[in-house]
Design a protein around this motif. Structure first.
Motif, short mmCIF file in Angstrom:
data_model
loop_
_atom_site.label_atom_id
_atom_site.label_comp_id
_atom_site.label_asym_id
_atom_site.label_seq_id
_atom_site.Cartn_x
_atom_site.Cartn_y
_atom_site.Cartn_z
N VAL A 31 0.82 -1.21 0.00
CA VAL A 31 0.00 0.00 0.00
C VAL A 31 0.85 1.26 0.00
CG1 VAL A 31 -1.65 1.33 1.37
CG2 VAL A 31 -1.98 -1.13 1.07
N THR A 32 1.95 1.27 0.73
CA THR A 32 2.78 2.49 0.81
C THR A 32 3.31 2.89 -0.56
OG1 THR A 32 3.44 1.98 3.09
CG2 THR A 32 4.83 3.51 1.84
N GLU A 33 3.89 1.93 -1.29
CA GLU A 33 4.40 2.24 -2.62
C GLU A 33 3.28 2.68 -3.55
OE1 GLU A 33 8.42 -0.56 -3.04
OE2 GLU A 33 6.57 -1.12 -4.09
N LEU A 34 2.13 2.03 -3.47
CA LEU A 34 1.01 2.41 -4.34
C LEU A 34 0.56 3.83 -4.06
CD1 LEU A 34 -1.18 1.85 -6.40
CD2 LEU A 34 -2.54 0.78 -4.58
N GLU A 35 0.40 4.20 -2.79
CA GLU A 35 -0.07 5.55 -2.46
C GLU A 35 0.94 6.61 -2.90
OE1 GLU A 35 -0.97 5.38 1.70
OE2 GLU A 35 -3.05 4.69 1.33
N GLN A 36 2.24 6.31 -2.78
CA GLN A 36 3.25 7.26 -3.24
C GLN A 36 3.16 7.45 -4.75
OE1 GLN A 36 6.89 5.47 -1.84
NE2 GLN A 36 6.69 6.31 0.23
N ALA A 37 2.94 6.36 -5.48
CA ALA A 37 2.83 6.45 -6.94
C ALA A 37 1.57 7.22 -7.34
CB ALA A 37 2.82 5.06 -7.55
N LEU A 38 0.46 6.97 -6.65
CA LEU A 38 -0.79 7.67 -6.95
C LEU A 38 -0.66 9.16 -6.68
CD1 LEU A 38 -3.41 5.09 -5.57
CD2 LEU A 38 -2.83 5.55 -7.97
N ASP A 39 0.08 9.52 -5.64
CA ASP A 39 0.32 10.93 -5.34
C ASP A 39 1.08 11.61 -6.48
OD1 ASP A 39 -0.98 10.76 -2.94
OD2 ASP A 39 0.84 10.55 -1.73
N LEU A 40 2.06 10.92 -7.06
CA LEU A 40 2.82 11.50 -8.16
C LEU A 40 1.97 11.62 -9.42
CD1 LEU A 40 6.25 9.73 -7.58
CD2 LEU A 40 5.79 12.18 -7.44
N ILE A 41 1.07 10.67 -9.64
CA ILE A 41 0.14 10.78 -10.77
C ILE A 41 -0.75 12.00 -10.59
CG2 ILE A 41 -1.80 9.67 -11.95
CD1 ILE A 41 -0.53 6.96 -11.25
N ALA A 42 -1.25 12.19 -9.36
CA ALA A 42 -2.09 13.35 -9.09
C ALA A 42 -1.31 14.65 -9.27
CB ALA A 42 -2.65 13.26 -7.66
N ARG A 43 -0.03 14.65 -8.86
CA ARG A 43 0.79 15.86 -9.02
C ARG A 43 1.00 16.19 -10.49
NH1 ARG A 43 6.89 16.12 -6.81
NH2 ARG A 43 5.86 15.17 -4.97
#
Length: 775
Positions: free
Chosen positions: A580-592
């Motif tokens: 989950v941690t890696e996924l949430e970090q990746a999703l944050d970068l997509i949102a950015r």
């Protein structure tokens, strides 16, 4: 006395490497065998040492070399399979040690050799890739029980000889003094990589800094070859001179002496003069350099002085350095034959990408596995491939007629007219099947009871995009974005990536494109991002690399979102997510990335996003991960690798990697059940989905859609349309109860037969059988 015996044993084992080096440096097989029997007899203080070769077709073991017996017995002394002590060693495939051989087991040898009785006997099987190729034997006149050190020495030498024999059979060196059955002289066994059978002209691709993979090629212009060689040596001399000056301060005089020694070696006329002689005899400059360096390196390795022996490695390093400069003077673009069989130690996607698609017919890689990146691409392009061919003398394959049988994992050299006719027959049948399957192109991928199973295409090369529409695909289920990165000598700019992604998205619109974000590292290194790791498959790769280099990740995400403007068929796919941690970090970068584009006035939308289930931790967190994304895609190649702890790129173990292992099947079911609780769809984009039988099992396990290589899509569609979904569910239930992958495979074979799909059991293509290639 006991201390002296132990000391002698240590001395024997210490001399072992010297014997092996001398064998490796022998100019031909006959010399290598003579060195072996003479040195082994001497080291073991035995009266006789002999080598027997196994002739499978004639079912006999024939003496081909001996020390201690009359040379006239070579070829005369022979034993049928299972006969005498030689037959027993070969049949048991393990050493036999007797202090006094019974008369009944000695009489045939005595009669054939006319040498009287020998009592002490130690024999070790000569094997290669689990196949007995012969027997190595020592004998003693008097009773003698050979000790553990003797057994260790003889079995080690026998193992070394196995590789040497395999090498010699490929190059035809055995023909001069032994005549094993013809098929062994011209057939190499490997691992099936990409299905199909292809014949053509071998073209060896070798690394610019690996001298010992350079093939022999005819020099078209000897004067030009000599000038290139002299220029390359001059470049290295200048380099050494500058390096010595630059390090004059930091290094002591003793350390700087190494560079002086290098300079002396290069300035020695023997190296240049010898290489020029090879050129004048017809070899091109790289091949002439290889032969010269091999000879000088071998000479130093056999010296008694330890310091001088170490200089052997220095000479090899110098040779590799000269080759780098020599390569710079050669044409960077190969003159590819119209029917190229690409050959190399460890071919990469770049090697395949550089060959004009219409010219490459097949691939032979001595290393790697069926799941290496280049072989996955070969399957997608319908190029037959064979991997894992060990002990191959590449210099003998360059420019030769070669057959790559990707169905059985075999390579045939110098094919006979009969073999050529058989290949044409099989390929004709294959073309007929392909024409029959073309009628399915516009029909839905739907089971007989009306359940839709969408089929998508895996794409790596841009030219594969054209195959999507022609195959009747529902879109691109996996677009591997790393290849554009691998083909450049730097990271592509955002604008360059926009152009690539736009081309792909437009080509298949409105069909969806699952764009996998950059998945490099491990078996897909970038030439300009060197990563030195002891275990790269567990290292800095996939999403973890991108999260550590967010500037690279953001550039790619921005390019993908910009390319999607006005098309809206982009779907993002995140590789190698472990929790989950890696996924949430990746999703944050997509949102950015999305916010940045909106702030810049670019009307981009945030695309559906999924992740790949490739590591065990993602299997166990599949439900939590599925809640945060729009879909899951299972990469069975890596998932099998990590679940079974088998490096798919390691030829020593890759043949054990089986996606039908019960643990893999149960992991797939667990992911499907977890995703079902969240209402998210699950697809499979690994190579398992491209096998029609496995595809049926995946559908039975509850997989919603499959992404396959373009060549396999018509076959998978035929399989899906021939069965009932309820039957597939029963098939999966039964498969999950089985304890061994071979049992699962038998169940799938039966399923294909019952459904009238026998022609898909070996796909595409059939088997070359019963041929005896010409020598």
């Amino acid at each position: 006395m006991k201390k002296q015996t132990k000391g002698n044993d240590r001395s024997k084992l210490a001399s072992l490497s010297r014997v092996i080096q001398q064998m490796d440096g022998a100019p031909d097989m006959e010399t290598a065998l003579r060195i072996l029997v003479e040195r082994t007899r001497e080291l073991m203080s035995a009266d006789v040492c002999s080598v027997y070769f196994t002739e499978q077709e004639k079912r006999r073991h024939v003496m081909v070399a001996t020390s201690g017996l009359a040379p006239s017995v070579i070829g005369k002394v022979q034993f049928g399979f299972g006969k005498g002590l030689i037959g027993r060693v070969a049949e048991s495939a393990k050493p036999i040690n007797l202090d006094s051989v019974p008369t009944s087991l000695n009489q045939d040898f005595v009669a054939q050799s006319d040498a009287g009785r020998y009592q002490g006997f130690l024999g070790a099987p000569i094997t290669h890739r689990s196949r007995v190729l012969g027997v190595l034997v020592v004998r003693q006149r008097v009773a003698r029980r050979f000790n553990d050190a003797d057994i260790a020495l003889l079995t080690t030498l026998a193992a070394q000889l196995g590789g040497t024999i395999a090498y010699a059979r490929v190059s035809g060196e055995l023909c001069s003094f032994c005549a094993p059955d013809e098929i062994e002289l011209n057939q190499l066994d490997g691992v099936a990589g990409a299905p199909g059978i292809a014949s053509g002209v071998g073209l060896v691709i070798f690394p610019a800094s690996d001298l010992y993979t350079v093939p022999h090629r005819r020099a078209q212009d000897p004067d030009l070859e000599e000038r290139n060689l002299r220029a390359a040596i001059a470049h290295v001399q200048d380099e050494l001179s500058r390096l010595g000056e630059d390090l004059a301060g930091p290094l002591s005089p003793a350390d700087r002496a190494l560079f002086d020694a290098y300079a002396l070696m290069l300035n020695s006329p023997e190296i240049l003069d010898t290489a020029v002689q090879h050129i004048r005899r017809g070899n091109w400059a790289p091949g002439a350099l290889r032969k010269t360096i091999e000879a000088y390196s071998q000479a130093f390795s056999e010296m008694d002085d330890p310091y001088l022996r170490e200089r052997s490695a220095d000479i090899r390093d110098l040779g590799n350095r000269i080759l780098v400069h020599l390569q710079g003077t050669l044409l960077t673009k190969h003159d590819y034959p119209a029917n190229t069989i690409l050959i190399g130690r460890q071919l990469g996607a770049i090697d395949l990408g550089l060959v004009p698609r219409e010219r490459v017919r097949g691939i032979i890689s001595t290393e790697g596995s069926p799941l290496s990146h280049v072989i996955i691409l070969a399957r997608a392009l319908g190029i037959p491939a064979v991997v894992g061919i060990e002990q191959v003398p590449l210099e003998h394959l360059d420019g030769q007629e070669v057959v790559a049988d990707g169905n059985q994992g075999r390579v045939y050299l110098r094919p006979s007219p009969r073999l050529r006719a058989e290949i044409e027959r099989i390929n004709r049948e294959e073309r007929t099947l392909e024409q029959e399957l073309e009628r399915l192109q516009d029909l839905p991928s739907r089971t007989q009871d009306g359940v839709n199973v969408p089929l998508y295409t895996n794409v790596g090369l841009i030219e594969e995009v054209a195959l999507v529409a022609s195959s009747g695909s529902g879109g691109i289920g996996l677009f591997r974005t790393e290849l554009p990165f691998m083909l450049l000598d730097r990271f592509p700019s955002e604008q360059e990536q926009v152009k690539i992604y736009r081309q792909v998205l437009e080509a298949v619109a409105p069909l969806p494109v699952n764009l996998r974000t950059l998945d490099v590292g491990g078996d897909k290194p970038l030439p300009y991002l060197p990563i030195a790791e002891s275990n790269p498959m567990l290292g800095w790769r996939g999403i973890r690399l991108m999260l550590d280099r967010p500037e690279i990740f953001l550039t790619q995400l921005r390019a993908a979102l910009r390319a999607n403007v006005g098309l809206e068929n982009l779907r993002l796919l995140l590789p190698m997510v472990n929790g989950v941690t890696e996924l949430e970090q990746a999703l944050d970068l997509i949102a950015r990335a999305h916010r940045q584009l909106l702030e810049e006035g670019i009307a981009s939308s945030r695309p559906p996003t999924g992740l790949m289930i490739e590591v065990p931790s993602a299997v166990y967190q599949a439900e939590e991960l599925a809640r945060r994304v729009d879909f899951l895609s299972i990469g069975t190649n890596d998932l099998s690798q990590y679940l079974l702890a088998i490096d798919r790129g390691n030829p020593q173990v890759s043949n054990r990697l089986d996606p039908l292992h019960p643990a893999v099947l149960r992991a797939l079911r667990q992911v499907v059940e977890a995703a079902g609780r969240t209402g998210k769809p699950v697809s499979v984009c690994g190579e398992m989905a491209s096998n029609p039988a496995c595809a049926l099992l995946l559908v039975g396990l509850g997989i919603d859609s499959l992404s396959v290589n373009a060549a396999a899509l018509p076959r998978v569609k035929w399989a899906v349309r021939s069965v009932d979904s309820q039957h597939l569910k029963s098939l999966a239930t039964e498969a999950l109860k089985l304890e061994k992958p071979e049992f699962v495979r038998q169940l799938l074979d039966t399923t294909l037969e019952v459904a009238g799909l026998e022609r898909l059991r070996r796909q595409p293509g059939s088997t070359i059988a019963g041929d005896k290639a010409s020598t």
